[in-house]
Design an enzyme around this catalytic site. Structure first.
Site, mmCIF file in Angstrom:
data_model
loop_
_atom_site.group_PDB
_atom_site.id
_atom_site.type_symbol
_atom_site.label_atom_id
_atom_site.label_comp_id
_atom_site.label_asym_id
_atom_site.label_seq_id
_atom_site.Cartn_x
_atom_site.Cartn_y
_atom_site.Cartn_z
ATOM 1 N N TYR A 134 116.823 104.760 -36.736
ATOM 2 C CA TYR A 134 116.383 105.632 -37.842
ATOM 3 C C TYR A 134 116.157 107.005 -37.223
ATOM 4 C CZ TYR A 134 115.458 101.562 -40.847
ATOM 5 O OH TYR A 134 115.572 100.427 -41.603
ATOM 6 N N PRO A 160 115.654 103.328 -49.717
ATOM 7 C CA PRO A 160 116.097 102.315 -48.746
ATOM 8 C C PRO A 160 115.576 102.539 -47.322
ATOM 9 C CG PRO A 160 117.921 103.708 -49.424
ATOM 10 C CD PRO A 160 116.765 104.078 -50.275
ATOM 11 N N TYR A 215 107.585 96.402 -41.576
ATOM 12 C CA TYR A 215 109.049 96.334 -41.559
ATOM 13 C C TYR A 215 109.536 94.879 -41.610
ATOM 14 C CZ TYR A 215 113.834 97.809 -40.540
ATOM 15 O OH TYR A 215 115.186 98.048 -40.628
ATOM 16 N N LYS A 237 113.385 97.692 -47.985
ATOM 17 C CA LYS A 237 112.512 96.828 -48.781
ATOM 18 C C LYS A 237 113.105 96.390 -50.117
ATOM 19 C CE LYS A 237 109.436 96.530 -45.838
ATOM 20 N NZ LYS A 237 110.051 95.462 -45.057
ATOM 21 N N HIS A 248 117.477 90.549 -35.195
ATOM 22 C CA HIS A 248 117.120 91.731 -34.400
ATOM 23 C C HIS A 248 115.633 91.710 -34.070
ATOM 24 C CE1 HIS A 248 120.564 94.862 -34.981
ATOM 25 N NE2 HIS A 248 121.043 93.652 -34.654
HETATM 26 P P1 FAS Z 1 120.600 94.253 -58.938
HETATM 27 O O1 FAS Z 1 120.701 95.627 -59.521
HETATM 28 O O2 FAS Z 1 121.206 93.983 -57.597
HETATM 29 O O3 FAS Z 1 121.263 93.185 -59.923
HETATM 30 C C1 FAS Z 1 121.053 93.297 -61.318
HETATM 31 C C2 FAS Z 1 122.240 92.622 -61.992
HETATM 32 O O4 FAS Z 1 122.003 92.635 -63.402
HETATM 33 C C3 FAS Z 1 123.542 93.384 -61.754
HETATM 34 O O5 FAS Z 1 124.529 92.490 -61.280
HETATM 35 C C4 FAS Z 1 123.889 93.974 -63.109
HETATM 36 O O6 FAS Z 1 125.280 94.000 -63.326
HETATM 37 C C5 FAS Z 1 123.207 92.998 -64.061
HETATM 38 N N1 FAS Z 1 122.839 93.574 -65.353
HETATM 39 C C6 FAS Z 1 122.356 94.812 -65.607
HETATM 40 N N2 FAS Z 1 122.137 94.974 -66.929
HETATM 41 C C7 FAS Z 1 122.503 93.794 -67.528
HETATM 42 C C8 FAS Z 1 122.536 93.336 -68.867
HETATM 43 N N3 FAS Z 1 122.122 94.120 -69.875
HETATM 44 N N4 FAS Z 1 122.979 92.092 -69.116
HETATM 45 C C9 FAS Z 1 123.380 91.276 -68.100
HETATM 46 N N5 FAS Z 1 123.394 91.660 -66.782
HETATM 47 C C10 FAS Z 1 122.952 92.902 -66.530
HETATM 48 N N6 FAS Z 1 117.996 97.883 -50.729
HETATM 49 C C11 FAS Z 1 117.786 97.757 -49.401
HETATM 50 O O7 FAS Z 1 116.895 97.002 -48.991
HETATM 51 N N7 FAS Z 1 118.554 98.465 -48.507
HETATM 52 C C12 FAS Z 1 119.582 99.293 -48.925
HETATM 53 O O8 FAS Z 1 120.257 99.912 -48.111
HETATM 54 C C13 FAS Z 1 119.843 99.436 -50.289
HETATM 55 N N8 FAS Z 1 120.859 100.240 -50.742
HETATM 56 C C14 FAS Z 1 121.071 100.361 -52.106
HETATM 57 C C15 FAS Z 1 122.108 101.177 -52.613
HETATM 58 C C16 FAS Z 1 122.305 101.320 -54.003
HETATM 59 C C17 FAS Z 1 123.424 102.200 -54.523
HETATM 60 C C18 FAS Z 1 121.451 100.644 -54.900
HETATM 61 C C19 FAS Z 1 121.628 100.795 -56.390
HETATM 62 C C20 FAS Z 1 120.426 99.829 -54.406
HETATM 63 C C21 FAS Z 1 120.243 99.673 -53.007
HETATM 64 N N9 FAS Z 1 119.241 98.852 -52.494
HETATM 65 C C22 FAS Z 1 119.013 98.706 -51.165
HETATM 66 C C23 FAS Z 1 118.392 98.136 -53.362
HETATM 67 C C24 FAS Z 1 119.148 96.888 -53.791
HETATM 68 O O9 FAS Z 1 119.498 96.147 -52.661
HETATM 69 C C25 FAS Z 1 118.248 96.132 -54.735
HETATM 70 O O10 FAS Z 1 116.921 96.061 -54.239
HETATM 71 C C26 FAS Z 1 118.751 94.757 -55.030
HETATM 72 O O11 FAS Z 1 120.066 94.862 -55.487
HETATM 73 C C27 FAS Z 1 117.821 94.148 -56.075
HETATM 74 O O12 FAS Z 1 118.437 93.042 -56.594
HETATM 75 P P2 FAS Z 1 118.311 92.696 -58.160
HETATM 76 O O13 FAS Z 1 116.885 92.807 -58.571
HETATM 77 O O14 FAS Z 1 119.032 91.412 -58.327
HETATM 78 O O15 FAS Z 1 119.052 93.887 -58.931
HETATM 79 C C1 PHB Z 2 121.844 98.804 -44.238
HETATM 80 O O1 PHB Z 2 122.291 98.221 -43.218
HETATM 81 O O2 PHB Z 2 122.531 98.981 -45.280
HETATM 82 C C2 PHB Z 2 120.426 99.320 -44.209
HETATM 83 C C3 PHB Z 2 119.603 98.980 -43.147
HETATM 84 C C4 PHB Z 2 118.295 99.454 -43.132
HETATM 85 C C5 PHB Z 2 117.840 100.260 -44.164
HETATM 86 C C6 PHB Z 2 118.669 100.585 -45.244
HETATM 87 C C7 PHB Z 2 119.977 100.109 -45.263
HETATM 88 O O3 PHB Z 2 116.559 100.730 -44.140
#
Ligand code: FAS
Ligand code: PHB
Length: 389
Positions: free
Chosen positions: A200, A292, A384, A296, A72
């Protein structure tokens, strides 16, 4: 020593770090508490910064992203019917890639399987030991049996609710937090996107985001009170709220359909310092959380992985510890800039309960300035698409 690096967490940061290290000849073991299916069922991030795209390609996991992802050039930021287009490519020379975190994680699992990497799923009782010794250890339970792995280093990639951050003594940790008084209700729907690029949308009724995964799968969000649950939101209520909050010219094109996924995520800004404690290094959500709004979260996890990978290789190959000694400060410098951008975007685009008319005017003036100032648009674009690693 059983392995060189134990990686706690099999999400995107743990898997990407393992993939990069394995390709450089470093032996790793990944410990994940959930099943692979559970990890892959999570619907999270959707936007990859250009630095993330390049690093995934360097890690040998870019092929499917380059086939299926959507590059994009820009995005829209709106205030009621004022639509401001920020052309990232024109202003920075960079794009972003629309490619879901679920797909990134699947590509990483596939690549790790191809390398024959050891990934233990459904582990429990993970504890970390001897971080101040030449050799550390991680203990855990797998299939009911206690296990112990010795290693040179431990990467805490276990997310916000993991155990790694707590392995740093509480009196040696400093955390910073802002909890926002609202959440994002997100849906997936197999319908065509309302717009060719993300919208947005800020409105008097609240925030909405029109994102996508492909030409027939949309990811839409609306700001909701923290007290709401998914049960409070029928598809009909979601669609009528979403339609009200996006600009009228987009609403006229909206095609609705049944949601195939619906979830609410709370919004918070959080940083825990330092990112290192002896042989333990925190990565991604284990160390920081961003709302979100700035897309980032996943991308910050990737830049942490980049810094730690670049530091681990000289340490493991030649005992050069300079990179590891500088990892925390180096990663935090970029983390705090992304923290600021995410906080600014969140305050710029969301209506806060109980806010006064002045606050609404500030939001309006910010978007009006964005419409009139190329400098303001370039500042948003630079953040961004991702600040340099
Ligand atoms: P993660 O949380 O993805 O992965 C951590 C892993 O460690 C998990 O698989 C977990 O099961 C495991 N774990 C935890 N405790 C453990 C233990 N004691 N032993 C072994 N394993 C364990 N970011 C965006 O940029 N845009 C978004 O729209 C967005 N939406 C999100 C929505 C939600 C509900 C959440 C929670 C996050 C969102 N995020 C978003 C942020 C998300 O994308 C994170 O930045 C990303 O998953 C980070 O990746 P990890 O650091 O790998 O952490
Ligand atoms: C998404 O596509 O899930 C998304 C995109 C942009 C954002 C957050 C989430 O800032």
């Amino acid at each position: 020593m059983d392995t060189q690096v134990v990686i706690i967490g099999g999400g995107p940061s743990g898997l990407l770090l393992s993939q990069l290290l394995n390709r450089a000849g470093v032996d790793t073991v990944v410990l994940e508490r959930s099943t692979r299916a559970h990890v892959l069922a999570r619907i999270r991030a959707g936007i990859l910064e250009w630095g993330t795209v390049q690093l995934l390609r360097d890690a040998g996991v870019g092929a499917r992203m380059d086939r299926k992802g959507l590059p994009h050039d820009g995005a829209y930021f709106t205030d009621s019917d004022l639509m401001v287009h920020v052309d990232f490519k024109d202003l920075t020379g960079k794009q972003v890639m629309v490619y879901g975190q679920t797909d990134v994680t699947r590509d990483l699992y596939d690549a790790q399987d191809a390398l024959g990497t050891t990934i233990h799923h459904q582990v429990s009782d993970v504890t970390i030991h001897d971080l101040d010794q030449a050799m550390s250890a991680v203990e855990f339970t797998k299939d009911g049996k206690p296990q112990r792995i010795t290693c040179a280093y431990v990467a805490g990639c276990d997310g916000f609710h993991g155990v790694s951050r707590e392995a740093i003594p509480a009196n040696k940790r400093k955390s910073f937090e802002r909890v926002y008084p609202f959440g994002w209700l997100g849906i997936l729907s197999e319908t065509p996107p309302v717009n060719d690029e993300l919208i947005y949308a800020n409105s008097d009724d609240g925030f909405a985001l029109a994102s996508m995964r492909n030409a027939n799968l949309v990811r839409y969000y609306v700001q909701v009170p923290l007290t709401d649950t998914v049960a409070d939101w029928s598809d009909e209520r979601f669609w009528s709220t979403f339609r009200k909050r996006i600009p009228v010219q987009a609403a006229a094109r909206l095609i609705t359909g049944p949601s195939i996924e619906k979830s609410i995520a709370p919004l918070r800004s959080f940083v825990s310092e330092p990112l290192r404690w002896g042989n333990l290094f925190l990565v991604g959500d284990a160390a920081h959380i961003v709302p979100p709004t700035g897309a980032k979260g996943l991308n910050l996890a990737v830049s942490d992985v980049h810094y730690l990978y670049q530091a681990l290789i000289p340490a493991l190959r030649s005992g050069d510890l300079a990179g590891l000694d500088g990892y925390s400060d180096h990663a935090l410098s970029r983390i705090w800039k992304a923290m600021r951008f995410s906080w600014q975007m969140t305050t710029m685009l969301h209506r806060f309960d109980g806010e006064d008319a002045f606050a609404a005017q500030m939001r309006r003036a910010t978007l009006s300035h964005l419409a009139q100032s190329e400098t303001a648009r370039r500042d948003l674009a630079e953040n961004y698409v991702g600040l340099p690693f």
